[in-house]
Design an enzyme around this catalytic site. Structure first.
Site, PDB file in Angstrom:
ATOM      1  N   ARG A  53       0.713  -1.027  -0.194  1.00 50.31           N
ATOM      2  CA  ARG A  53      -0.256  -0.035   0.137  1.00 50.31           C
ATOM      3  C   ARG A  53       0.347   1.013   0.072  1.00 50.31           C
ATOM      4  O   ARG A  53       1.981   1.392   0.610  1.00 50.31           O
ATOM      5  CB  ARG A  53      -1.336   0.004   1.142  1.00 50.31           C
ATOM      6  CG  ARG A  53      -1.955  -0.724   1.102  1.00 50.31           C
ATOM      7  CD  ARG A  53      -2.835  -0.529   2.283  1.00 50.31           C
ATOM      8  NE  ARG A  53      -2.338  -0.877   3.555  1.00 50.31           N
ATOM      9  CZ  ARG A  53      -1.300   0.167   4.522  1.00 50.31           C
ATOM     10  NH1 ARG A  53      -2.260   1.160   4.209  1.00 50.31           N
ATOM     11  NH2 ARG A  53      -1.039  -0.441   5.406  1.00 50.31           N
ATOM     12  N   TYR A 195      -1.238  -3.391  -6.818  1.00 48.25           N
ATOM     13  CA  TYR A 195      -1.006  -4.783  -5.405  1.00 48.25           C
ATOM     14  C   TYR A 195      -1.780  -4.400  -4.018  1.00 48.25           C
ATOM     15  O   TYR A 195      -2.329  -2.946  -3.966  1.00 48.25           O
ATOM     16  CB  TYR A 195       0.548  -4.221  -4.922  1.00 48.25           C
ATOM     17  CG  TYR A 195       1.591  -5.022  -4.681  1.00 48.25           C
ATOM     18  CD1 TYR A 195       1.890  -5.834  -4.943  1.00 48.25           C
ATOM     19  CD2 TYR A 195       1.042  -5.011  -3.101  1.00 48.25           C
ATOM     20  CE1 TYR A 195       2.575  -7.064  -4.147  1.00 48.25           C
ATOM     21  CE2 TYR A 195       1.415  -5.980  -2.073  1.00 48.25           C
ATOM     22  CZ  TYR A 195       2.466  -7.107  -2.795  1.00 48.25           C
ATOM     23  OH  TYR A 195       2.716  -8.478  -1.689  1.00 48.25           O
ATOM     24  N   LYS A 204      -9.882  -2.167   1.525  1.00 41.97           N
ATOM     25  CA  LYS A 204      -9.303  -1.844   2.921  1.00 41.97           C
ATOM     26  C   LYS A 204     -10.001  -0.043   2.326  1.00 41.97           C
ATOM     27  O   LYS A 204     -10.832   0.639   3.541  1.00 41.97           O
ATOM     28  CB  LYS A 204      -7.762  -0.982   2.545  1.00 41.97           C
ATOM     29  CG  LYS A 204      -6.778  -1.979   2.865  1.00 41.97           C
ATOM     30  CD  LYS A 204      -6.837  -2.487   4.496  1.00 41.97           C
ATOM     31  CE  LYS A 204      -6.721  -3.498   5.438  1.00 41.97           C
ATOM     32  NZ  LYS A 204      -5.058  -4.278   5.641  1.00 41.97           N
ATOM     33  N   HIS A 224     -10.038  -2.747  12.026  1.00 44.47           N
ATOM     34  CA  HIS A 224      -9.256  -3.405  11.058  1.00 44.47           C
ATOM     35  C   HIS A 224      -8.525  -4.404  12.411  1.00 44.47           C
ATOM     36  O   HIS A 224      -8.085  -4.341  12.696  1.00 44.47           O
ATOM     37  CB  HIS A 224      -7.868  -2.336  11.554  1.00 44.47           C
ATOM     38  CG  HIS A 224      -6.504  -2.826   9.781  1.00 44.47           C
ATOM     39  ND1 HIS A 224      -5.358  -2.348  10.463  1.00 44.47           N
ATOM     40  CD2 HIS A 224      -6.605  -3.777   9.306  1.00 44.47           C
ATOM     41  CE1 HIS A 224      -5.076  -2.883   9.907  1.00 44.47           C
ATOM     42  NE2 HIS A 224      -5.970  -3.704   8.599  1.00 44.47           N
ATOM     43  N   SER A 246      -1.142  -3.123  10.351  1.00 46.73           N
ATOM     44  CA  SER A 246      -0.480  -3.919   9.656  1.00 46.73           C
ATOM     45  C   SER A 246       1.181  -4.246  10.164  1.00 46.73           C
ATOM     46  O   SER A 246       2.085  -3.852  10.696  1.00 46.73           O
ATOM     47  CB  SER A 246      -0.428  -3.690   8.272  1.00 46.73           C
ATOM     48  OG  SER A 246      -1.278  -1.871   7.824  1.00 46.73           O
ATOM     49  N   CYS A 248       1.632  -7.050  12.364  1.00 48.71           N
ATOM     50  CA  CYS A 248       1.594  -7.053  13.771  1.00 48.71           C
ATOM     51  C   CYS A 248       1.577  -7.837  13.735  1.00 48.71           C
ATOM     52  O   CYS A 248       1.009  -8.342  14.892  1.00 48.71           O
ATOM     53  CB  CYS A 248       0.951  -5.692  14.926  1.00 48.71           C
ATOM     54  SG  CYS A 248       2.488  -3.896  14.462  1.00 48.71           S
ATOM     55  N   ASP A 271      -8.297  -9.829   9.430  1.00 47.94           N
ATOM     56  CA  ASP A 271      -8.232  -8.739   9.167  1.00 47.94           C
ATOM     57  C   ASP A 271      -8.786  -7.729   9.778  1.00 47.94           C
ATOM     58  O   ASP A 271      -8.709  -6.572   9.429  1.00 47.94           O
ATOM     59  CB  ASP A 271      -7.759  -8.330   7.334  1.00 47.94           C
ATOM     60  CG  ASP A 271      -6.572  -7.100   7.072  1.00 47.94           C
ATOM     61  OD1 ASP A 271      -5.253  -6.468   7.775  1.00 47.94           O
ATOM     62  OD2 ASP A 271      -7.082  -6.449   5.948  1.00 47.94           O
ATOM     63  N   ARG A 364       2.904 -11.328  -0.403  1.00 49.51           N
ATOM     64  CA  ARG A 364       1.667 -11.800   0.277  1.00 49.51           C
ATOM     65  C   ARG A 364       1.242 -13.340  -0.458  1.00 49.51           C
ATOM     66  O   ARG A 364       1.376 -13.463  -1.580  1.00 49.51           O
ATOM     67  CB  ARG A 364       0.618 -11.223  -0.067  1.00 49.51           C
ATOM     68  CG  ARG A 364       0.992  -9.849   0.557  1.00 49.51           C
ATOM     69  CD  ARG A 364      -0.127  -9.330   1.671  1.00 49.51           C
ATOM     70  NE  ARG A 364       0.653  -8.346   2.910  1.00 49.51           N
ATOM     71  CZ  ARG A 364       0.125  -8.248   4.087  1.00 49.51           C
ATOM     72  NH1 ARG A 364      -0.766  -8.645   4.319  1.00 49.51           N
ATOM     73  NH2 ARG A 364       0.786  -7.308   4.193  1.00 49.51           N
TER      74      ARG A 364
HETATM   75  P1  GTP Z   1      -1.560  -7.278   7.536  1.00 52.51           P
HETATM   76  O1  GTP Z   1      -2.155  -8.682   6.999  1.00 52.51           O
HETATM   77  O2  GTP Z   1      -0.519  -6.576   7.038  1.00 52.51           O
HETATM   78  O3  GTP Z   1      -2.371  -6.511   8.106  1.00 52.51           O
HETATM   79  O4  GTP Z   1      -0.876  -8.423   8.683  1.00 52.51           O
HETATM   80  P2  GTP Z   1      -1.020  -9.279  10.292  1.00 52.51           P
HETATM   81  O5  GTP Z   1      -1.318  -7.989  11.352  1.00 52.51           O
HETATM   82  O6  GTP Z   1      -2.486 -10.180   9.659  1.00 52.51           O
HETATM   83  O7  GTP Z   1       0.355  -9.206  10.654  1.00 52.51           O
HETATM   84  P3  GTP Z   1       0.533 -11.372  10.556  1.00 52.51           P
HETATM   85  O8  GTP Z   1       0.343 -12.024  11.209  1.00 52.51           O
HETATM   86  O9  GTP Z   1       1.228 -11.386   9.296  1.00 52.51           O
HETATM   87  O10 GTP Z   1       1.981 -11.067  11.130  1.00 52.51           O
HETATM   88  C1  GTP Z   1       3.266  -9.915  10.557  1.00 52.51           C
HETATM   89  C2  GTP Z   1       4.443 -10.482  11.371  1.00 52.51           C
HETATM   90  O11 GTP Z   1       4.406 -11.025  12.607  1.00 52.51           O
HETATM   91  C3  GTP Z   1       5.226 -11.866  10.051  1.00 52.51           C
HETATM   92  O12 GTP Z   1       6.461 -11.567  10.068  1.00 52.51           O
HETATM   93  C4  GTP Z   1       4.802 -12.620  11.624  1.00 52.51           C
HETATM   94  O13 GTP Z   1       5.932 -13.978  11.429  1.00 52.51           O
HETATM   95  C5  GTP Z   1       5.231 -11.690  12.307  1.00 52.51           C
HETATM   96  N1  GTP Z   1       4.394 -12.358  14.099  1.00 52.51           N
HETATM   97  C6  GTP Z   1       3.128 -13.101  13.825  1.00 52.51           C
HETATM   98  N2  GTP Z   1       2.614 -13.013  15.557  1.00 52.51           N
HETATM   99  C7  GTP Z   1       4.223 -12.775  16.314  1.00 52.51           C
HETATM  100  C8  GTP Z   1       3.961 -13.136  18.099  1.00 52.51           C
HETATM  101  O14 GTP Z   1       3.377 -13.511  18.319  1.00 52.51           O
HETATM  102  N3  GTP Z   1       5.600 -13.548  17.704  1.00 52.51           N
HETATM  103  C9  GTP Z   1       6.550 -12.256  16.786  1.00 52.51           C
HETATM  104  N4  GTP Z   1       7.803 -11.824  17.262  1.00 52.51           N
HETATM  105  N5  GTP Z   1       6.409 -11.757  15.846  1.00 52.51           N
HETATM  106  C10 GTP Z   1       4.950 -12.323  15.687  1.00 52.51           C
HETATM  107  C1  SPV Z   2      -2.109  -3.911   5.557  1.00 55.23           C
HETATM  108  O1  SPV Z   2      -1.896  -3.429   5.264  1.00 55.23           O
HETATM  109  O2  SPV Z   2      -3.333  -3.955   6.970  1.00 55.23           O
HETATM  110  C2  SPV Z   2      -2.805  -5.323   4.540  1.00 55.23           C
HETATM  111  C3  SPV Z   2      -2.371  -5.272   3.735  1.00 55.23           C
HETATM  112  O3  SPV Z   2      -4.089  -5.986   5.449  1.00 55.23           O
HETATM  113  S1  SPV Z   2      -3.459  -4.460   2.359  1.00 55.23           S
HETATM  114  O4  SPV Z   2      -4.031  -5.471   1.817  1.00 55.23           O
HETATM  115  O5  SPV Z   2      -2.419  -4.706   1.375  1.00 55.23           O
HETATM  116  O6  SPV Z   2      -3.846  -3.727   2.709  1.00 55.23           O
HETATM  117 MN    MN Z   3      -4.580  -5.571   7.495  1.00 59.68          MN
END
Ligand code: GTP
Ligand code: SPV
Ligand code: MN
Length: 584
Positions: A53, A195, A204, A224, A246, A248, A271, A364
Site C-alpha cells: 500500500r 497491489y 481497505k 481493522h 499492519s 503486527c 483483517d 503475500r
Molecule cells: P497485515 O496483513 O499487514 O494486516 O498483517 P497482520 O497484522 O495480519 O500480521 P501477520 O500475522 O501477517 O504478522 C506479521 C509479522 O509479524 C510476520 O512476520 C509474523 O511472523 C510476525 N508475528 C506474528 N505474530 C507474532 C508473535 O506473536 N511474535 C513475534 N515475535 N512475531 C510475530
Molecule cells: C495491511 O496492510 O493491513 C494489509 C495488506 O492487510 S493490504 O491488503 O495491502 O492493505
Molecule cells: Mn491488514
C-alpha cells in the site's frame, strides 16, 4: 473515459477464474506452480515499485480538510477529480475492462455492502474472486435499483497498438499513483497500482475507509480487526476481536493453534471486522471478506500451521521466491532454501551469497477462508458472532506489559487511542526508536476525522447496558530483552494469554489491580518452557518510568494532533493514569 478494447462482466464462476489464470500464465504474468507440489497455485512478481500500500498516495478527498482530519492526506475533491480524469483518459487502451460486482459480507444480509469495481487488471479479478463474493449472485441481490459503492481502478498502463506487457507487471510510476476516497459520495477512485489494498478495492478502501464513514453515520463499527473464537476444555466458546497495526500479527493470531492442552481456537476473520450492537445489547461482528491476503515471510508449519495447510493448493502467491522444482519459498518458511532460487525480482538467488532476501518482506498469499482447517462453522453467519473481548496491540519492545486489562470502557478506548509500534529503522517522518502511533490500528484506514472516530468509540460505550460490552485488553507480544532477543516466544504460545482473557471475561483469572489496569498475577498465566519466572515478572511488571514517559509523549506529541476533536474523556483517562502512577 478509459477506452478499453473490450468489456467483460464478471460472473464469479470457477470457469472465469481458470480462464483468466490461463490467460495470465500464457502471457507470462502468472507462473503456474508445480501441480505435484502446489496444485492450482500461481506465482506473480510485481514491479519493484509496486509492492505494498502507498500511504503517501492515499487520499481522503472530503469536502473539507477538517472532515478528513489531521491524520489523513486531504486533497480537494474537485481538483483531484480533474487530475485523475486526465490520468484515466484512455488508460485502458489495449486492455480489457472487467466489471466486478462484489459483496462485502454475506450476500443478501442486512449488514452486507455491495460494490462494483471496474478494473483493467485480471490479477485483481482473480484476487477479488478469493477475497470477496463476486459475480451474478451479487448483481441479482443488487436488483434494478439497489445501492452500490462505485470503485474505479486502473493499473494506469495503457498499451499502444501492438505493444505487450511481455510478462512484466504493469503499473504507473509512484507520482502517478492515487488511491482516492470521496467519503461524501461513497466513491473510490484508484489509479496506478496493482497491489493489495491499493487495487483490491473491497478491502481497505471499501470495508474500512468508506465503511468507517457509513458506520459513523449509522452507528456501527468498521474496524481493522481479526475475529476468532476460543473454546475451553469444557467446550464453552467466546469470541474475541483484535486490532493490531499492519504486519503486527493479526493473521497469525486469527489462525493460532493453542499450545495449551484442551483449548481450541477457530478462525472467523484475519483483517477486518464490522461490528453492530444486537437487539440483546451485545456487540456482534462479521468478517466482510472471504479470503486471507496474508504476509508470507515468517509463515511456517511452526509459526502458523493452519496458514501453511491452507496454502497447499489453490492459492495465489505474490512476490515470493520460486524454487527450481516449481514451488514457492520465503524467509522463515521453516526450511533452508532448496538450492538456487529465482528471487521476487526474477533474478537468480543463492543462499549465503545473496545480499537481499529472496522473497519481498511484504510478499503475500491469497487464499480462501474456507480452506483454513480451523475456520469456524459460523464464519459466514450474517448475524455475526457476539464479542466478549477486544484486544489492542502493537510492537513495543519495552514499557507495555504482555497483557493488561482496561478498568472500564473509556479506559479501553484510551488504550485503543494510544496504540503504536516502536520503529526500528528511521522512516520518512520519524527517527528510529520513536513510537509511531497507530490508534486502533486505523491510522491509514479511517475515512474521516480521527478525533470524531475516537468519540464514536466513546459513544458506543453509552449505547448499551453495563455488562453487555466486551472487556478491553492491551497485548504486547513484542517485548525484547536488553540484548535484543524476544522476551516472549509469541505465536502459538499467545494462546496462554487468550486463556487468561477468556477467564477474565468470566470474572475469573487471577489479576492484580495496578495503576495501568488489571495485570495477570505472576502465576495466572502458565509459562512456556523457555520463559523463566524472572522473564514473566518482567513481562508483567508495571514500568512506572516507562509509562510516565509514555504519558509525556501522548500529551505532547500524540493527542495535540486532534485539537478540540479529541474527546475530553480521553484527557481525563490520561490524567487519571498519571495520578495513579505518581502515587505508585
Ligand atoms: P497485515 O496483513 O499487514 O494486516 O498483517 P497482520 O497484522 O495480519 O500480521 P501477520 O500475522 O501477517 O504478522 C506479521 C509479522 O509479524 C510476520 O512476520 C509474523 O511472523 C510476525 N508475528 C506474528 N505474530 C507474532 C508473535 O506473536 N511474535 C513475534 N515475535 N512475531 C510475530
Ligand atoms: C495491511 O496492510 O493491513 C494489509 C495488506 O492487510 S493490504 O491488503 O495491502 O492493505
Ligand atoms: Mn491488514
Amino acid at each position: 473515459m478509459t477506452r478499453p478494447d473490450a468489456i467483460e462482466w464478471c460472473d464469479g464462476s470457477k470457469a472465469e477464474y481458470d480462464r483468466l489464470m490461463k490467460q495470465m500464465a500464457d502471457s507470462g504474468l502468472a507462473i503456474p506452480l508445480n501441480p505435484e507440489k502446489r496444485p492450482g497455485c500461481y506465482l506473480f512478481r510485481s514491479d519493484a515499485s509496486d509492492v505494498a500500500r502507498v500511504e503517501n498516495r492515499t487520499y481522503i478527498a472530503a469536502r473539507s480538510q477538517e472532515e478528513a482530519g489531521p491524520t489523513n492526506n486531504w486533497i480537494d475533491p474537485d481538483g483531484l477529480k480533474e487530475t485523475m480524469k486526465e490520468l484515466y483518459e484512455g488508460c485502458m487502451k489495449g486492455r480489457t475492462m472487467y466489471v466486478i460486482p462484489f459483496c462485502m459480507g454475506p450476500v443478501g444480509s442486512d449488514i452486507a455492502r455491495i460494490g462494483i469495481e471496474i478494473t483493467d487488471s485480471p490479477y485483481v479479478v482473480a484476487n477479488m474472486h478469493i477475497m470477496t463474493r463476486v459475480g451474478s449472485k451479487v448483481l441479482k441481490a443488487l436488483g434494478e435499483d439497489g445501492e452500490f459503492i462505485p470503485a474505479l481502478h486502473s493499473i494506469g498502463k495503457p498499451l499502444a497498438e501492438g505493444e505487450h506487457d511481455h510478462g512484466k507487471w504493469p503499473c504507473a510510476p509512484l507520482d502517478k499513483k492515487y488511491i482516492s476516497h470521496f467519503p461524501e459520495e461513497r466513491t473510490i477512485w484508484s489509479f496506478g497500482s496493482g497491489y493489495g489494498g491499493n487495487a483490491l478495492l473491497g478491502k481497505k478502501c471499501l470495508s474500512l475507509r468508506i465503511a468507517s464513514v457509513i458506520a459513523r453515520d449509522e452507528g456501527w463499527m468498521a474496524e481493522h480487526m481479526l475475529i476468532l473464537s476460543v473454546i475451553n476444555p469444557a467446550g464453552r466458546k467466546k469470541y474475541i476481536v483484535a486490532a493490531f497495526p499492519s504486519a503486527c500479527g493479526k493473521t497469525n493470531l486469527a489462525m493460532i493453534i493453542p499450545t495449551i492442552p484442551g483449548w481450541k481456537v477457530e478462525t472467523i476473520g484475519d483483517d477486518i471486522a464490522w461490528m453492530k450492537l444486537g437487539r440483546d445489547g451485545r456487540l456482534y461482528a462479521i468478517n466482510p471478506e472471504t479470503g486471507f491476503f496474508g504476509v508470507a515471510p515468517g509463515t511456517s508449519l511452526e509459526s502458523n500451521p493452519n496458514a501453511m495447510k491452507s496454502l497447499e493448493s489453490d492459492s495465489i502467491f505474490t512476490n515470493t521466491a520460486l524454487t527450481a522444482d516449481g514451488d514457492v519459498w520465503w524467509e522463515g518458511i521453516g526450511y533452508e532454501a532448496p538450492g538456487k532460487l529465482i528471487d521476487w525480482n526474477g533474478n537468480e538467488w543463492e543462499a549465503g551469497k545473496a545480499e537481499k532476501p529472496a522473497s519481498h518482506p511484504n510478499a503475500r498469499f491469497t487464499v480462501a477462508a474456507a480452506k483454513c482447517p480451523a475456520v469456524a462453522a459460523e464464519w459466514e453467519d450474517p448475524a455475526g458472532v457476539p464479542i466478549s473481548a477486544i484486544l489492542f496491540g502493537g510492537r513495543r519492545p519495552d514499557t507495555i506489559p504482555l497483557i493488561h486489562q482496561a478498568r472500564n470502557w473509556n479506559h479501553g478506548v484510551f488504550m485503543g487511542s494510544i496504540v503504536g509500534s516502536r520503529i526500528t529503522t528511521a522512516a520518512l517522518d520519524l527517527k528510529a526508536g520513536t513510537v509511531r502511533r497507530d490508534p486502533f490500528a486505523m491510522l491509514p484506514f479511517c475515512g474521516y476525522n480521527m478525533g470524531d472516530y475516537f468519540r464514536h468509540w466513546v459513544d458506543l460505550g453509552t449505547r448499551t447496558q453495563a455488562g453487555k460490552l466486551p472487556e478491553i485488553f492491551y497485548v504486547n507480544w513484542f517485548r525484547k530483552t536488553a540484548d535484543d532477543n524476544w522476551l516472549w516466544p509469541g505465536y502459538r504460545e499467545n494462546s496462554r494469554v487468550l486463556k487468561w482473557v477468556f477467564e477474565r471475561c468470566d470474572g475469573e483469572g487471577k489479576a492484580e489491580e495496578t495503576p495501568i489496569g488489571f495485570v495477570p498475577a505472576l502465576d495466572a498465566i502458565d509459562r512456556p518452557a523457555d520463559v523463566s519466572a524472572a522473564d514473566m515478572a518482567e513481562l508483567l511488571a508495571v514500568d512506572r518510568e516507562g509509562w510516565l514517559n509514555e504519558i509525556e509523549s501522548i500529551r505532547s506529541e500524540h493527542y495535540p494532533k486532534f485539537g478540540d476533536r479529541l474527546p475530553e474523556v480521553l484527557i481525563d483517562e490520561l490524567d487519571g493514569l498519571e495520578d495513579r502512577l505518581k502515587k505508585m
